[in-house]
Design a protein around this motif. Structure first.
Motif, short mmCIF file in Angstrom:
data_model
loop_
_atom_site.label_atom_id
_atom_site.label_comp_id
_atom_site.label_asym_id
_atom_site.label_seq_id
_atom_site.Cartn_x
_atom_site.Cartn_y
_atom_site.Cartn_z
N LYS A 284 5.60 -8.91 43.84
CA LYS A 284 6.85 -9.62 43.51
C LYS A 284 6.55 -10.95 42.86
CE LYS A 284 8.35 -12.52 46.21
NZ LYS A 284 8.79 -13.28 47.41
N GLN A 285 5.69 -11.72 43.48
CA GLN A 285 5.36 -13.06 42.99
C GLN A 285 4.77 -13.00 41.58
OE1 GLN A 285 2.72 -15.21 45.62
NE2 GLN A 285 2.18 -16.70 44.04
N ASN A 286 3.82 -12.12 41.38
CA ASN A 286 3.16 -12.04 40.07
C ASN A 286 4.08 -11.49 38.99
OD1 ASN A 286 0.87 -13.02 41.30
ND2 ASN A 286 -0.16 -11.04 41.45
N SER A 287 4.89 -10.49 39.33
CA SER A 287 5.76 -9.88 38.32
C SER A 287 6.89 -10.82 37.91
CB SER A 287 6.33 -8.56 38.82
OG SER A 287 7.11 -8.74 39.99
N LEU A 288 7.44 -11.57 38.86
CA LEU A 288 8.49 -12.54 38.52
C LEU A 288 7.95 -13.63 37.61
CD1 LEU A 288 10.45 -13.13 41.86
CD2 LEU A 288 11.20 -11.90 39.84
N PHE A 289 6.74 -14.09 37.90
CA PHE A 289 6.13 -15.18 37.13
C PHE A 289 6.01 -14.81 35.66
CE2 PHE A 289 2.32 -17.45 35.56
CZ PHE A 289 2.72 -18.76 35.82
N LYS A 290 5.82 -13.51 35.38
CA LYS A 290 5.59 -13.07 34.01
C LYS A 290 6.82 -12.46 33.36
CE LYS A 290 0.79 -11.99 35.27
NZ LYS A 290 -0.19 -10.91 35.50
N SER A 291 7.95 -12.45 34.05
CA SER A 291 9.12 -11.75 33.49
C SER A 291 10.41 -12.56 33.62
CB SER A 291 9.26 -10.39 34.17
OG SER A 291 9.43 -10.53 35.58
N PHE A 292 11.06 -12.44 34.77
CA PHE A 292 12.36 -13.10 34.93
C PHE A 292 12.26 -14.62 34.91
CE2 PHE A 292 13.36 -8.93 36.97
CZ PHE A 292 14.35 -8.55 36.08
N ASN A 293 11.10 -15.14 35.23
CA ASN A 293 10.90 -16.59 35.15
C ASN A 293 10.45 -17.03 33.77
OD1 ASN A 293 11.70 -17.02 37.73
ND2 ASN A 293 9.68 -17.46 38.57
N ARG A 294 10.66 -16.18 32.79
CA ARG A 294 10.31 -16.51 31.41
C ARG A 294 11.48 -16.28 30.46
NH1 ARG A 294 7.13 -18.62 33.81
NH2 ARG A 294 4.85 -18.62 33.73
N ILE A 295 12.70 -16.34 30.96
CA ILE A 295 13.86 -16.15 30.09
C ILE A 295 14.85 -17.30 30.25
CG2 ILE A 295 13.64 -13.63 30.14
CD1 ILE A 295 16.01 -13.54 32.09
N ASN B 274 0.76 -3.83 37.52
CA ASN B 274 0.95 -3.87 36.07
C ASN B 274 2.20 -3.12 35.65
OD1 ASN B 274 -1.35 -5.39 35.71
ND2 ASN B 274 -2.65 -3.67 35.09
N GLU B 275 2.45 -1.97 36.28
CA GLU B 275 3.62 -1.18 35.88
C GLU B 275 4.92 -1.82 36.35
OE1 GLU B 275 5.21 1.79 33.61
OE2 GLU B 275 3.11 1.18 33.83
N ILE B 276 4.95 -2.35 37.56
CA ILE B 276 6.15 -3.04 38.04
C ILE B 276 6.41 -4.29 37.19
CG2 ILE B 276 7.13 -4.38 39.96
CD1 ILE B 276 5.93 -2.33 41.87
N THR B 277 5.35 -4.98 36.80
CA THR B 277 5.50 -6.15 35.93
C THR B 277 6.11 -5.75 34.59
OG1 THR B 277 3.65 -7.31 36.97
CG2 THR B 277 4.30 -8.05 34.77
N GLU B 278 5.68 -4.62 34.03
CA GLU B 278 6.23 -4.16 32.77
C GLU B 278 7.70 -3.81 32.90
OE1 GLU B 278 5.14 -3.94 29.50
OE2 GLU B 278 3.71 -5.33 30.41
N VAL B 279 8.06 -3.17 34.01
CA VAL B 279 9.47 -2.86 34.27
C VAL B 279 10.28 -4.15 34.35
CG1 VAL B 279 11.08 -1.97 36.01
CG2 VAL B 279 9.07 -0.63 35.36
N CYS B 280 9.75 -5.16 35.05
CA CYS B 280 10.44 -6.45 35.17
C CYS B 280 10.59 -7.13 33.82
CB CYS B 280 9.69 -7.36 36.14
SG CYS B 280 9.82 -6.88 37.88
N LYS B 281 9.53 -7.09 33.01
CA LYS B 281 9.60 -7.70 31.68
C LYS B 281 10.69 -7.06 30.83
CE LYS B 281 4.89 -9.39 30.78
NZ LYS B 281 3.68 -9.18 29.93
N LYS B 282 10.73 -5.74 30.84
CA LYS B 282 11.72 -5.03 30.02
C LYS B 282 13.13 -5.32 30.52
CE LYS B 282 8.54 -1.39 28.55
NZ LYS B 282 8.15 0.05 28.68
N LEU B 283 13.31 -5.36 31.83
CA LEU B 283 14.63 -5.68 32.38
C LEU B 283 15.02 -7.12 32.03
CD1 LEU B 283 14.52 -4.01 35.91
CD2 LEU B 283 15.95 -3.33 33.98
N ALA B 284 14.07 -8.05 32.18
CA ALA B 284 14.35 -9.45 31.85
C ALA B 284 14.75 -9.59 30.39
CB ALA B 284 13.13 -10.31 32.17
N GLN B 285 14.06 -8.87 29.52
CA GLN B 285 14.37 -8.97 28.10
C GLN B 285 15.73 -8.37 27.77
OE1 GLN B 285 11.08 -7.45 25.79
NE2 GLN B 285 9.65 -8.93 26.65
N THR B 286 16.18 -7.38 28.56
CA THR B 286 17.52 -6.84 28.30
C THR B 286 18.59 -7.90 28.53
OG1 THR B 286 17.89 -5.99 30.56
CG2 THR B 286 16.83 -4.50 28.99
N ILE B 287 18.34 -8.80 29.47
CA ILE B 287 19.30 -9.87 29.74
C ILE B 287 19.41 -10.79 28.53
CG2 ILE B 287 19.72 -11.94 31.13
CD1 ILE B 287 18.52 -10.44 33.50
#
Length: 406
Positions: free
Chosen positions: A210-221, A259-272
């Protein structure tokens, strides 16, 4: 209005998760505005919430309940944020949790409430409670898309994604949904996001992911630089797969799953961002050559949140003076502007701190009319790089927010 965003395709069910959606009549127009996610017992959950000091009542209750029990249900409403509602708001969130717990035969603390919508209005408890039996009756493994639609507010379309990966000889399913369009500058997650996998992991491992995936996705929009009162991110592992338990972050299985959960988070964050209120452009801001991560992000956000820069993008105007002004306002100590290069897509607009010898307005305008733009800033002072995603600022954004409560 959205940029390069498509309707979600078929979503993969995750064993141990059932969902449903219905209309509680929170909106004046008929639409689904209430959702329920049922989580199998013995699942593992990791969560993150807004750091806004005016956090909403459901955020307070969810954080508290997570300390007392292992959640079995997420009860989500759209159309009302139940934020800025004081003690009454807390009591109202507790009331809908209590009603669901009574109907489903679990304890109140096993229910996590989530709300999104207008701030400052009392939660319509009676309407929600009356709709709860319908939610329970309609629970299904195949209702991810229905729930993603029900939690929308100013979103123009639902946001959801599924992924499958193979770890050893086991196929792992991951499905996630999110919502958000305006009041977007998460300081942990997004407006609302729910992601589930059937992977078998420990609580410590899921927290790390959770911590690592948020850092690279939802916390970058960022859309408008405003952090919501209701931001919530829930990551669920039902542990239903046949994969051996992942309990070591040095393992190959951990790396593949993270890595895969992070990619899912990135794609979801970018949809926003792609569905940002009034957005006409999707802008990636890449800052390279920083001394540290924090200064790269500081510059990126200064540029991304400058109204002057954003409106220039709306007009497809290569007004690079606004970009260098924003960079200079980032308050980076000892910043040598004579080393800075700036590119819009493949066009160098600034070289060594001044207008590039190869730049022409014609070249600038040609790349600025693109729907998707990469703005690259080279600091040439270190080895760190960071990227964030943002939108432009259009007349439509003003219209949407001026008329939000009408």
């Amino acid at each position: 209005m959205s940029v390069g965003l498509e309707q979600p395709k078929s979503l993969i069910k995750v064993e141990g998760i059932r969902l449903s959606a219905c209309s509680a009549g929170i909106y004046n127009k008929k639409r689904d505005d209430l959702a329920l996610i049922e989580i199998a017992k013995d699942s593992v959950i990791a969560a993150a919430f807004t750091k806004n000091n005016f956090c909403a009542a459901p955020v307070e209750i969810s954080k508290s309940n997570l300390q007392k029990a292992n959640p079995q249900y997420c009860l989500i409403n759209a159309g009302n944020a139940n934020a800025g509602t004081g003690r009454v708001g807390v009591l109202n969130s507790k009331a809908i949790c209590k009603e669901l717990a009574k109907k489903i035969n679990c304890i109140e603390e096993e229910v996590l409430p989530f709300s999104t919508g207008v701030i400052g209005e009392d939660l319509p408890v009676k309407k929600i409670n009356q709709a709860i039996p319908t939610l329970i009756k309609n629970l299904s493994e195949n209702s991810w898309l229905d729930v993603s639609k029900a939690i929308m507010t100013t979103d123009t379309m639902p946001k959801a994604i599924s992924s499958q990966i193979k770890i050893d000889d086991s196929m792992i399913n991951i499905t996630g949904i999110t919502k958000g369009s305006g009041m977007i500058k998460p300081n942990m997650a997004t407006m609302l996001s729910f992601i589930a996998t059937d992977a078998n992991v420990t609580k410590e491992i899921l927290d790390k992911i959770k911590q690592n995936s948020l850092f690279k996705s939802f916390n970058r929009i960022t859309v408008d630089g405003d952090t919501s009162t209701n931001d919530s991110f829930i990551l669920i592992a039902t542990c239903k797969s046949k994969l051996p338990l992942i309990d070591n972050e040095d393992s190959k299985a951990f790396t593949i799953l993270e890595n895969e959960i992070t990619e899912v988070c990135k794609k979801l964050a970018q949809t926003i961002v792609r569905d940002g209120e009034g957005a006409t452009k999707f802008i990636s801001i890449q800052v390279d050559g920083g001394n540290k991560i924090s200064e790269c992000l500081s510059i990126a956000y200064k540029v991304a949140e400058s109204p002057l820069v954003k409106t220039a993008f709306t007009a497809s105007d290569p007004n690079w003076g606004r970009i260098i002004a924003a960079i200079g306002n980032a308050e980076i100590s000892d910043l040598d502007t004579s080393k800075i290069n700036i590119y819009i897509n493949d066009v160098c607009i600034v070289g060594n701190g001044e207008r590039s010898d190869t730049y022409t307005e014609e070249k600038g305008k040609k790349v600025m009319i693109c729907d998707e733009i990469v703005l690259k800033i080279e600091l040439n002072r270190g080895n760190y790089s960071e990227q964030i995603w943002t939108t432009d600022l259009s007349h439509e954004y003003i219209k949407i927010n001026a008329e939000y409560r009408n």
